[in-house]
Design an enzyme around this catalytic site. Structure first.
Site, PDB file in Angstrom:
ATOM      1  N   ASP A  29     -43.089  55.586 -16.458  1.00 33.70           N
ATOM      2  CA  ASP A  29     -43.669  55.491 -15.112  1.00 33.70           C
ATOM      3  C   ASP A  29     -45.195  55.466 -15.174  1.00 33.70           C
ATOM      4  O   ASP A  29     -45.796  56.070 -16.065  1.00 33.70           O
ATOM      5  CB  ASP A  29     -43.187  56.696 -14.282  1.00 33.70           C
ATOM      6  N   ASN A  77     -34.875  49.150  -8.347  1.00 33.97           N
ATOM      7  CA  ASN A  77     -36.126  48.372  -8.429  1.00 33.97           C
ATOM      8  C   ASN A  77     -36.043  47.020  -7.731  1.00 33.97           C
ATOM      9  O   ASN A  77     -37.070  46.393  -7.455  1.00 33.97           O
ATOM     10  CB  ASN A  77     -36.556  48.175  -9.889  1.00 33.97           C
TER      11      ASN A  77
END
Ligand code: FPP
Length: 255
Positions: A29, A77
């Site tokens: 991330d 996503n």
């Protein structure tokens, strides 16, 4: 009973130092923030993220890690802006053509885990090629979780049981584990998330049941050897008990 912890016993049986995790899982991330800090588009951060991943695979392998599983694209996503989604899809194709030969030469075995039904034929073929080309490698296995979600993984294993007509009493933890996406790997010993958030975000929900968690503020493109060593050092200090008590720990009667 032996004085060795379960983790130490497993390591001794495999002639491997117990302090080194066999399997590391990573939520990579922070690419977007890394780019924003440099006044660059998010895509630039993802591109740097691929380079960081290639460096990390070799660094983990050099330290004795046998499996590295990374969260490259989650089931969720798809909800990102369409230009970011299509950018990530083409980035993967570029990354495969740029790095596959190098990774194959470095002894990396590549496996893709996740729902392949929603990705383009071109990407599916690229994954298959990467898997076939590296199938004989054994230095480290890089499992790329793509269009993956921990809940999807549990559901798809249950669906296999139903489709195969497996009797309910035969569906136990071992059956499910052996029909989940990472059935070829031991459960992750160490679960790392970069970028400062402290959550699992639907990654390896089943497999991470006893993983040691390590969260760092470091943004993924900056996650290099020093950060890897810090994570491995933190892991080496952990006392893994898998729900048992410490060896020699006295448990008062009646508890
Ligand atoms: C999270 O950062 C990162 C991703 C959603 C994508 C990670 C993908 C890569 C590193 C590329 C992988 C490519 C291959 C070939 C495996 P973010 O965008 O959520 O960052 P932010 O939290 O700073 O916005």
């Amino acid at each position: 009973m032996s004085d060795l912890s379960l983790a130490a016993q497993a390591a001794a049986a495999e002639n491997r130092p117990p302090a080194v995790p066999r399997h590391v899982a990573v939520v990579m991330d922070g690419n977007g923030r890394w780019a924003r800090q440099r006044f660059m588009p998010r895509f630039f951060g993802h591109k740097q993220g691929v380079d960081a991943l290639v460096r990390a695979v070799n660094a983990f392998a050099d330290r004795g890690v046998q499996y590295l599983t990374v969260f490259a694209f989650s089931s969720e996503n798809w909800k990102r802006p369409s230009e970011e989604v299509s950018g990530l899809m083409s980035l993967v194709l570029v990354a495969v053509s740029k790095y596959l030969t190098k990774l194959a030469g470095d002894g990396v075995r590549i496996r893709i885990v996740g729902d392949r039904s929603a990705v383009s034929d071109k990407l599916r073929r690229a994954w298959e090629h990467a898997e076939e080309l590296t199938a004989g490698n054994s230095r480290i296995t890089l499992a790329v979780a793509f269009n993956y979600g921990g809940r999807w993984d549990v559901v798809q294993a249950c669906r296999q049981a139903i489709a195969d007509g497996v009797p309910a009493e035969a569906v136990d933890e071992n059956w499910l584990a052996s029909h989940m996406a990472l059935s070829f790997a031991p459960d992750p010993d160490l679960f790392i998330r970069t970028g400062g958030e402290m959550r699992i975000s639907n990654f390896l929900l089943w497999q991470a049941a006893y993983s040691e968690l390590f969260f760092t503020e470091c943004l993924w493109p900056d996650f290099g050897e020093a950060e890897i060593d810090a994570a491995l050092e933190a892991y080496a200090q952990r006392d893994r008990r898998f729900g048992t008590i410490r060896p020699n720990q006295v448990v008062p009667e009646g508890t």
